[in-house]
Design a protein around this motif. Structure first.
Motif, short mmCIF file in Angstrom:
data_model
loop_
_atom_site.label_atom_id
_atom_site.label_comp_id
_atom_site.label_asym_id
_atom_site.label_seq_id
_atom_site.Cartn_x
_atom_site.Cartn_y
_atom_site.Cartn_z
N ASN A 1 -28.58 90.02 109.55
CA ASN A 1 -29.33 89.60 110.63
C ASN A 1 -30.74 89.88 110.15
N ASP B 1 -25.72 82.08 109.44
CA ASP B 1 -25.49 83.74 109.41
C ASP B 1 -24.08 83.82 108.56
N TYR B 2 -23.57 83.14 107.84
CA TYR B 2 -22.63 83.38 107.07
C TYR B 2 -22.50 82.69 105.95
N LYS C 1 -24.41 90.90 104.40
CA LYS C 1 -24.40 92.61 105.05
C LYS C 1 -24.02 93.79 104.15
N THR D 1 -31.67 82.00 105.42
CA THR D 1 -32.09 82.44 106.71
C THR D 1 -31.65 81.53 107.51
N ASP E 1 -20.40 87.69 106.50
CA ASP E 1 -21.54 87.66 107.05
C ASP E 1 -22.72 88.06 106.40
N LEU E 2 -23.72 87.27 106.64
CA LEU E 2 -25.08 87.46 106.06
C LEU E 2 -26.02 88.45 106.95
#
Length: 594
Positions: free
Chosen positions: A465, A445-446, A419, A442, A462-463
């Protein structure tokens, strides 16, 4: 690139046609091509400078070298491409003195003597136009095989079309080539011993003024002189006699062709003789000096005239091996290799991961960099004059575009898709007008791969979204690339699981972003043969590793080396990594002897 073609021409020859043909094609691809030679008859794009290479006294040679150095510096020449012995000697010295990369196309057999063995004078790479020359350079002059590449004559194959057989009342035989030197001797003997000048309409097409010895043939044969429309001349011929490019062009027109040169007679070019013809540049170069058996030629000419066309399979063979676009692509690859390895410089491909703006956002083990330090990095890159490229830029303009003279390029790549790439990195990219390539995971989500590490577990971060990834991509400053679904060690997975990780990640990103992805990053930099082949099959054009792959960017587009950026990489550390030959100092390459 700025390229100087160097020849020593006093009349139209195959070397001049070759140099101007590939030079014009390079110009159309965006290169700046200059020419230096005694004369240059063939129309060409790009400036021409006259230099009398054929005047070879010691004072003249010093003048040649000095003038070449002047041209190299004035026109910011990045690579010199020589095409003759006379020009290559002077170019070799000038390039050594200026540190300019150089290649030499070798169009014919070389003289063999002790000084030639010690001083090849062909620059960083020799490009023999056929296997016979390659063999001679290897065996007679001891040129190392890893400094040679066979690079055939490039022909604008679309200029030559298969033509209907002419309806001549008297068979027309066209001899095409110069009338000086050994080729002049050959033409004389063909006229004197082999051709029935009463039975055939013999035309001699040449840019050379005939000498007195040809006077006795002028009432029986047609000395046409120089012809601009060579394909048109060939179309009117029942048989074309020539060597090198003449034979190749004739075969592209579908004309029966008799390949004979100053070294060897191939005879009619057929399916049985085409490989031999190609290996000898269609009779121009033999494995050694050979005597041509002229007693057989008259009979062989009768045989060649018995067919209205050459075999179509022969024409296709010539197209496959001499197509100009393919040859120029090969030359660009050679130019890049010679340039990068001689200068020991490649564009730096920097590898970042996360960006931190607080104590809590710093990693314990995984790589990151403070955002304040990242801004200092961007300031340094801007101060040093760097511009950033993405792989979409490379795909659009070609790999060699990264070596554009007067430009200083680098690539910023960022792995995983955290993020902070959106919240911290993007504002600075906008501020300094830089671009980056972000490789996105993808399927999770982390950073699950770090959090669940058995030995050095990491904090959770976190990655992005899908909406955030789309926002990052739409900024115009970031290109998105693939990085698998779950960030595994690909080399530890069977092929089918690798396939799912690579292709599903790519499909998800392309559906989200609305454009095809260009590049892929191997997680951890780990890969095997399956990983590479699957990335290619998925439609990627490039793939980046970390510490594996050749040092030159273009030599393996699916194993591009990157320079790691870590918490301890301060401004001076980045300076050391981008200023020049960092990877060449870090990785000793034992395979190149340029």
């Amino acid at each position: 690139m700025n390229i100087l073609m160097a020849l020593s021409q006093r009349e139209v020859t195959g070397a001049e046609v070759y140099a101007t043909t590939v030079g014009d094609a390079l110009t159309e691809r965006g290169h700046n091509v200059f020419y230096v030679s005694d004369t240059l008859t063939k129309p060409h794009k790009g400036p021409f400078f006259s230099l009398r290479f054929n005047k070879r006294s010691v004072p003249r040679r010093f003048w040649h070298v000095g003038y070449l150095i002047y041209l190299i510096k004035k026109h910011k020449i990045q690579l010199v491409h020589a095409h003759s012995r006379a020009s290559s000697w002077s170019c070799h010295v000038a390039c050594k003195l200026t540190g300019t990369p150089m290649v030499t196309t070798v169009h014919g057999r070389q003289p063999v003597h002790r000084s030639r063995k010690k001083f090849h004078a062909m620059g960083n790479r020799a490009l023999p136009v056929c296997e016979a020359i390659y063999t001679q350079l290897l065996e007679d002059l001891d040129v190392p095989p890893d400094t040679m590449t066979v690079s055939r004559n490039g022909i604008s194959t679309d200029r030559y079309q298969w033509t209907d057989a002419p309806e001549n009342t008297k068979k027309v035989i066209s001899i095409i080539g110069r009338l000086s030197g050994p080729k002049g001797d050959l033409c004389f003997r063909l006229l004197d011993e082999c051709l029935d000048l009463e039975k055939y309409d013999v035309k001699i097409v040449t840019g050379t003024q005939p000498t007195e010895r040809f006077d006795r043939f002028k009432t029986k044969a047609d000395f046409v002189g120089y012809v601009e429309d060579v394909p048109g001349m060939m179309a009117k011929s029942d048989l074309v006699i020539g060597a090198g490019r003449v034979a190749m062009e004739s075969l592209l027109c579908g004309r029966p062709t008799f390949a004979i040169g100053e070294a060897i007679s191939i005879g009619p070019v057929t399916e049985e003789t085409i490989e031999h013809a190609m290996a000898t540049n269609f009779g121009d170069i033999g494995p050694k000096d050979l005597d041509i058996d002229f007693s057989m030629i008259a009979q062989q000419i009768e045989q060649a005239l018995s067919s209205p066309h050459c075999e179509k399979t022969v024409t296709e063979k010539v197209k496959d091996n001499y197509d100009l676009d393919n040859i120029v692509t090969q030359l660009e690859d050679i130019y890049q290799t010679v340039y990068v390895r001689t200068r020991r410089r490649e564009i730096p491909v920097l590898m970042y991961h996360r960006f931190s703006d607080s104590e809590e956002s710093r990693s314990d083990m995984a790589p990151y960099i403070d955002i304040a330090m990242f801004e200092k990095h961007l300031k340094l890159l801007k101060k040093l004059g760097f511009e950033t490229l993405t792989f979409a830029d490379i795909q659009k303009n070609g790999l060699i575009s990264r070596l554009e003279e007067g430009k200083r390029y680098c690539m910023i790549t960022v792995d995983d898709g955290f993020k902070d790439n959106l919240t911290l990195m993007l504002p600075l990219l906008k501020k300094y007008n830089f671009k980056a390539v972000v490789y996105a995971v993808t399927g999770i989500d982390y950073n699950k791969w770090d959090v669940e590490h058995p030995d050095t577990p990491e904090k959770r971060f976190d990655l992005m979204n899908p909406a955030e990834l789309k926002e990052l991509s739409d900024s115009g400053h970031v290109e998105i690339g693939g990085h698998t679904l779950t960030h595994p060690h690909l080399d530890r997975l069977p092929r089918e699981k690798q396939h799912a990780e690579i292709t599903e990640n790519k499909n998800q990103l392309e559906e989200l972003l609305g454009y095809p992805l260009v590049s892929f990053a191997y997680p951890y930099g780990d890969w095997n043969d399956d990983s590479q082949s699957l990335a290619k099959e998925a439609g990627y054009q490039f793939a980046v590793a970390t510490n594996s792959g050749p040092l030159a960017f273009h030599e393996e587009p699916f194993l591009i080396r990157r320079i790691g950026i870590y918490p301890g990489t301060d401004v001076f550390g980045l300076f050391r990594k981008v200023i020049g030959n960092y990877l060449f100092r870090k990785v000793k390459d034992e395979t190149y002897h340029g």
